[in-house]
Design a protein around this motif. Structure first.
Motif, PDB file in Angstrom:
ATOM      1  N   LEU A  48       3.680   0.261   6.933  1.00  0.00           N
ATOM      2  CA  LEU A  48       4.727   0.447   7.616  1.00  0.00           C
ATOM      3  C   LEU A  48       5.997   0.834   7.062  1.00  0.00           C
ATOM      4  CD1 LEU A  48       4.186  -2.212  10.637  1.00  0.00           C
ATOM      5  CD2 LEU A  48       3.672   0.417  10.673  1.00  0.00           C
ATOM      6  N   THR A  49       6.062   1.336   5.834  1.00  0.00           N
ATOM      7  CA  THR A  49       7.151   1.672   4.952  1.00  0.00           C
ATOM      8  C   THR A  49       8.041   2.632   5.734  1.00  0.00           C
ATOM      9  OG1 THR A  49       5.938   1.309   3.009  1.00  0.00           O
ATOM     10  CG2 THR A  49       7.812   2.729   2.923  1.00  0.00           C
ATOM     11  N   VAL A  50       7.687   3.536   6.303  1.00  0.00           N
ATOM     12  CA  VAL A  50       8.799   4.573   7.016  1.00  0.00           C
ATOM     13  C   VAL A  50       9.251   3.892   8.355  1.00  0.00           C
ATOM     14  CG1 VAL A  50       8.995   6.912   7.889  1.00  0.00           C
ATOM     15  CG2 VAL A  50       7.582   6.480   5.929  1.00  0.00           C
ATOM     16  N   GLY A  73      10.544  -6.002  11.236  1.00  0.00           N
ATOM     17  CA  GLY A  73       9.920  -5.058  10.362  1.00  0.00           C
ATOM     18  C   GLY A  73      11.268  -4.300   9.584  1.00  0.00           C
ATOM     19  N   GLY A  74      12.234  -4.398  10.336  1.00  0.00           N
ATOM     20  CA  GLY A  74      13.551  -3.981   9.597  1.00  0.00           C
ATOM     21  C   GLY A  74      14.067  -4.846   8.494  1.00  0.00           C
ATOM     22  N   ARG A  75      13.623  -6.164   8.487  1.00  0.00           N
ATOM     23  CA  ARG A  75      14.131  -7.311   7.655  1.00  0.00           C
ATOM     24  C   ARG A  75      13.081  -7.510   6.640  1.00  0.00           C
ATOM     25  NH1 ARG A  75      18.816  -8.674  10.372  1.00  0.00           N
ATOM     26  NH2 ARG A  75      18.527  -8.985  12.559  1.00  0.00           N
ATOM     27  N   ILE A  76      11.963  -7.164   7.012  1.00  0.00           N
ATOM     28  CA  ILE A  76      10.733  -7.720   5.909  1.00  0.00           C
ATOM     29  C   ILE A  76       9.745  -6.523   5.436  1.00  0.00           C
ATOM     30  CG2 ILE A  76      10.737  -9.844   7.083  1.00  0.00           C
ATOM     31  CD1 ILE A  76       8.256  -8.941   8.583  1.00  0.00           C
ATOM     32  N   GLN A  77       9.171  -6.564   4.509  1.00  0.00           N
ATOM     33  CA  GLN A  77       8.147  -5.443   3.771  1.00  0.00           C
ATOM     34  C   GLN A  77       6.947  -5.805   4.604  1.00  0.00           C
ATOM     35  OE1 GLN A  77       9.375  -8.270   2.405  1.00  0.00           O
ATOM     36  NE2 GLN A  77       7.949  -9.199   1.095  1.00  0.00           N
ATOM     37  N   GLN A  90       8.220   5.813  18.125  1.00  0.00           N
ATOM     38  CA  GLN A  90       7.119   6.654  17.682  1.00  0.00           C
ATOM     39  C   GLN A  90       6.743   6.079  16.282  1.00  0.00           C
ATOM     40  OE1 GLN A  90       8.183  10.929  19.934  1.00  0.00           O
ATOM     41  NE2 GLN A  90       8.635  10.720  17.802  1.00  0.00           N
ATOM     42  N   VAL A  91       5.369   6.009  15.782  1.00  0.00           N
ATOM     43  CA  VAL A  91       5.256   5.510  14.435  1.00  0.00           C
ATOM     44  C   VAL A  91       3.983   5.924  14.054  1.00  0.00           C
ATOM     45  CG1 VAL A  91       4.318   3.191  15.555  1.00  0.00           C
ATOM     46  CG2 VAL A  91       4.981   3.277  13.297  1.00  0.00           C
ATOM     47  N   VAL A  92       3.773   6.356  12.787  1.00  0.00           N
ATOM     48  CA  VAL A  92       2.572   6.519  12.017  1.00  0.00           C
ATOM     49  C   VAL A  92       2.291   5.430  11.094  1.00  0.00           C
ATOM     50  CG1 VAL A  92       1.276   8.014  10.638  1.00  0.00           C
ATOM     51  CG2 VAL A  92       2.641   9.002  12.561  1.00  0.00           C
ATOM     52  N   SER A  93       1.351   4.587  11.497  1.00  0.00           N
ATOM     53  CA  SER A  93       0.928   3.527  10.448  1.00  0.00           C
ATOM     54  C   SER A  93      -0.216   3.838   9.576  1.00  0.00           C
ATOM     55  CB  SER A  93       0.707   2.260  11.530  1.00  0.00           C
ATOM     56  OG  SER A  93       0.237   1.413  10.580  1.00  0.00           O
ATOM     57  N   ASP A  94       0.182   4.076   8.379  1.00  0.00           N
ATOM     58  CA  ASP A  94      -0.659   4.398   7.234  1.00  0.00           C
ATOM     59  C   ASP A  94      -0.039   4.207   5.873  1.00  0.00           C
ATOM     60  OD1 ASP A  94      -2.950   5.266   5.986  1.00  0.00           O
ATOM     61  OD2 ASP A  94      -2.805   7.419   6.705  1.00  0.00           O
ATOM     62  N   ALA A  95      -0.911   4.165   4.946  1.00  0.00           N
ATOM     63  CA  ALA A  95      -0.392   4.184   3.584  1.00  0.00           C
ATOM     64  C   ALA A  95       0.569   5.375   3.334  1.00  0.00           C
ATOM     65  CB  ALA A  95      -1.420   3.937   2.452  1.00  0.00           C
ATOM     66  N   PHE A  96       1.871   4.947   2.570  1.00  0.00           N
ATOM     67  CA  PHE A  96       2.734   5.842   2.638  1.00  0.00           C
ATOM     68  C   PHE A  96       2.226   7.262   1.732  1.00  0.00           C
ATOM     69  CE2 PHE A  96       6.479   7.947   0.220  1.00  0.00           C
ATOM     70  CZ  PHE A  96       7.204   8.233   1.389  1.00  0.00           C
ATOM     71  N   GLU A  97       1.250   7.046   0.709  1.00  0.00           N
ATOM     72  CA  GLU A  97       0.792   8.124   0.080  1.00  0.00           C
ATOM     73  C   GLU A  97       0.182   9.097   1.059  1.00  0.00           C
ATOM     74  OE1 GLU A  97      -2.513   4.983  -0.928  1.00  0.00           O
ATOM     75  OE2 GLU A  97      -0.303   5.212  -0.615  1.00  0.00           O
ATOM     76  N   ASN A  98      -0.441   8.735   2.070  1.00  0.00           N
ATOM     77  CA  ASN A  98      -1.179   9.581   3.103  1.00  0.00           C
ATOM     78  C   ASN A  98      -0.209  10.012   4.134  1.00  0.00           C
ATOM     79  OD1 ASN A  98      -3.653   8.607   1.809  1.00  0.00           O
ATOM     80  ND2 ASN A  98      -3.787   7.164   3.488  1.00  0.00           N
ATOM     81  N   HIS A  99       0.842   9.919   4.142  1.00  0.00           N
ATOM     82  CA  HIS A  99       2.075  10.477   4.954  1.00  0.00           C
ATOM     83  C   HIS A  99       2.170  11.813   4.572  1.00  0.00           C
ATOM     84  CE1 HIS A  99       2.696   6.490   6.693  1.00  0.00           C
ATOM     85  NE2 HIS A  99       3.702   7.053   7.570  1.00  0.00           N
ATOM     86  N   THR A 100       2.392  12.765   5.888  1.00  0.00           N
ATOM     87  CA  THR A 100       2.727  14.024   5.621  1.00  0.00           C
ATOM     88  C   THR A 100       4.145  14.135   5.979  1.00  0.00           C
ATOM     89  OG1 THR A 100       2.230  14.610   7.928  1.00  0.00           O
ATOM     90  CG2 THR A 100       0.431  14.699   6.280  1.00  0.00           C
ATOM     91  N   LYS A 101       4.691  15.422   5.840  1.00  0.00           N
ATOM     92  CA  LYS A 101       6.151  15.726   6.195  1.00  0.00           C
ATOM     93  C   LYS A 101       6.245  15.225   7.802  1.00  0.00           C
ATOM     94  CE  LYS A 101       9.785  18.899   6.482  1.00  0.00           C
ATOM     95  NZ  LYS A 101      10.033  18.901   8.145  1.00  0.00           N
ATOM     96  N   ALA A 102       5.148  15.720   8.564  1.00  0.00           N
ATOM     97  CA  ALA A 102       5.215  15.702  10.134  1.00  0.00           C
ATOM     98  C   ALA A 102       5.118  14.251  10.222  1.00  0.00           C
ATOM     99  CB  ALA A 102       3.986  16.560  10.522  1.00  0.00           C
ATOM    100  N   ASP A 103       4.340  13.357   9.485  1.00  0.00           N
ATOM    101  CA  ASP A 103       4.292  11.845   9.959  1.00  0.00           C
ATOM    102  C   ASP A 103       5.743  11.282   9.766  1.00  0.00           C
ATOM    103  OD1 ASP A 103       1.417  12.171  10.355  1.00  0.00           O
ATOM    104  OD2 ASP A 103       0.941  11.672   8.273  1.00  0.00           O
ATOM    105  N   ILE A 104       6.469  11.683   8.538  1.00  0.00           N
ATOM    106  CA  ILE A 104       7.583  10.999   8.463  1.00  0.00           C
ATOM    107  C   ILE A 104       8.528  11.185   9.154  1.00  0.00           C
ATOM    108  CG2 ILE A 104       9.384  10.997   6.613  1.00  0.00           C
ATOM    109  CD1 ILE A 104       7.352  11.268   4.414  1.00  0.00           C
TER     110      ILE A 104
END
Length: 289
Positions: free
Chosen positions: A181-183, A173-177, A122-136
């Motif tokens: 997709l930060t979360v 993605g678990g090895r790169i930036q 399950q993934v929400v792809s967006d800039a981190f500043e746009n993430h809500t608690k629910a997204d994280i």
């Protein structure tokens, strides 16, 4: 016990699989009679490809997905294609009790359990500043926590029998930036660490734990969606994939789910018995400059 006996015991000479020496690698990859669970296998992506690869090697498979109709369709498809048993189950893998219950029911239906493939996403792809608690919460739970639930449920069966194999699906993605997709990438870094530590905890108790880290995969449905992308999110995903192929994937193309499933299948067999705790990238050489 003599020092020579101590040496032999410490080196594990009595546990060397000498029966494999004169066999073909393909002989070691025969899963006839083995029982496997694959989560997230009711759609058109990696889960169904893994279930098909395992069944193609002879395994009976429990196909688990939140989409019960999808799980039933895939199970019927697998049985027609390979002639092995495929049993569908519907379950919400975000629910601890449902995960343990569906694993128990799968074991009863299959008559045992040898291989557990943890493939929730399950993934929400967006800039981190746009993430809500629910997204994280949604991304972390769906990309890491649900996988831990599956492993825990399988281990309850593996420990009494003293053997079992777990393959966790991570991501390169678990090895790169990667922007947006930060979360998700942090969660998949967690999967890689979880795999390594779970293997360390259980390897000497007969349970081997390994991982596979896919890169950019595409199935026919996703290909059509991206080809006709018009909304902001689809266009962003398309642009991200184009950038990855152009700049970072050494083979210069995306992959099919079946290419990743090849590695999952290999790691599920006796041919991979001396691998432990590793997560193998199947990502076309994807890296960040």
């Amino acid at each position: 016990m003599t020092s020579q006996d101590d040496f032999a015991q410490t080196m594990g000479f009595d546990r060397l699989p000498e029966h494999i020496i004169d066999k073909r690698v393909t002989d070691l990859m025969d899963l006839t009679g083995r029982k496997a669970i694959v989560t997230g296998a009711g759609g058109g992506g990696l889960g169904q490809a893994i279930a098909n690869r395992l069944a193609g090697l002879g395994a009976d498979v429990a196909v688990i997905d939140i989409n019960g109709d999808g799980a039933t369709h895939r199970a019927q498809e697998i049985e027609r294609r390979w002639g092995t048993r495929a049993v569908p189950f519907q379950a919400d893998l975000s629910d601890w009790d449902q995960v343990h219950d569906v694993v128990n029911r799968s074991v009863d239906a299959l008559g045992g359990l040898d291989i557990m493939i943890n493939n929730p996403v399950q993934v929400v792809s967006d800039a981190f500043e746009n993430h809500t608690k629910a997204d994280i919460d949604y991304t972390v739970h769906g990309s890491l926590t649900m996988l831990m639930y599956g492993a825990h449920a399988a281990i309850e069966h593996f420990l009494p029998q003293g053997r079992g194999r777990i393959v966790n699906i991570a991501s390169v993605g678990g090895r790169i930036q990667h922007r947006g997709l930060t979360v998700y990438n942090a969660s998949k870094s967690g999967v890689i660490g979880f795999t390594r530590n779970l293997a360390h905890e259980f390897a000497l108790r007969g349970i081997n734990v390994l991982g596979v880290a896919p890169g950019v995969m595409i199935n026919p449905l996703l290909r059509d969606i991206l080809a006709n992308a018009s909304d902001e999110q689809s266009l962003a995903a398309k642009g991200s994939m184009l950038e990855a192929v152009d700049k970072y994937i050494q083979l210069g193309r995306v992959s099919l789910p079946e290419e990743v499933a090849n590695m999952v299948a290999y790691l599920s067999t006796e041919a991979a018995d001396y691998m432990c705790g590793q997560t193998i990238d199947v990502a076309g050489g994807q890296c960040m400059n």
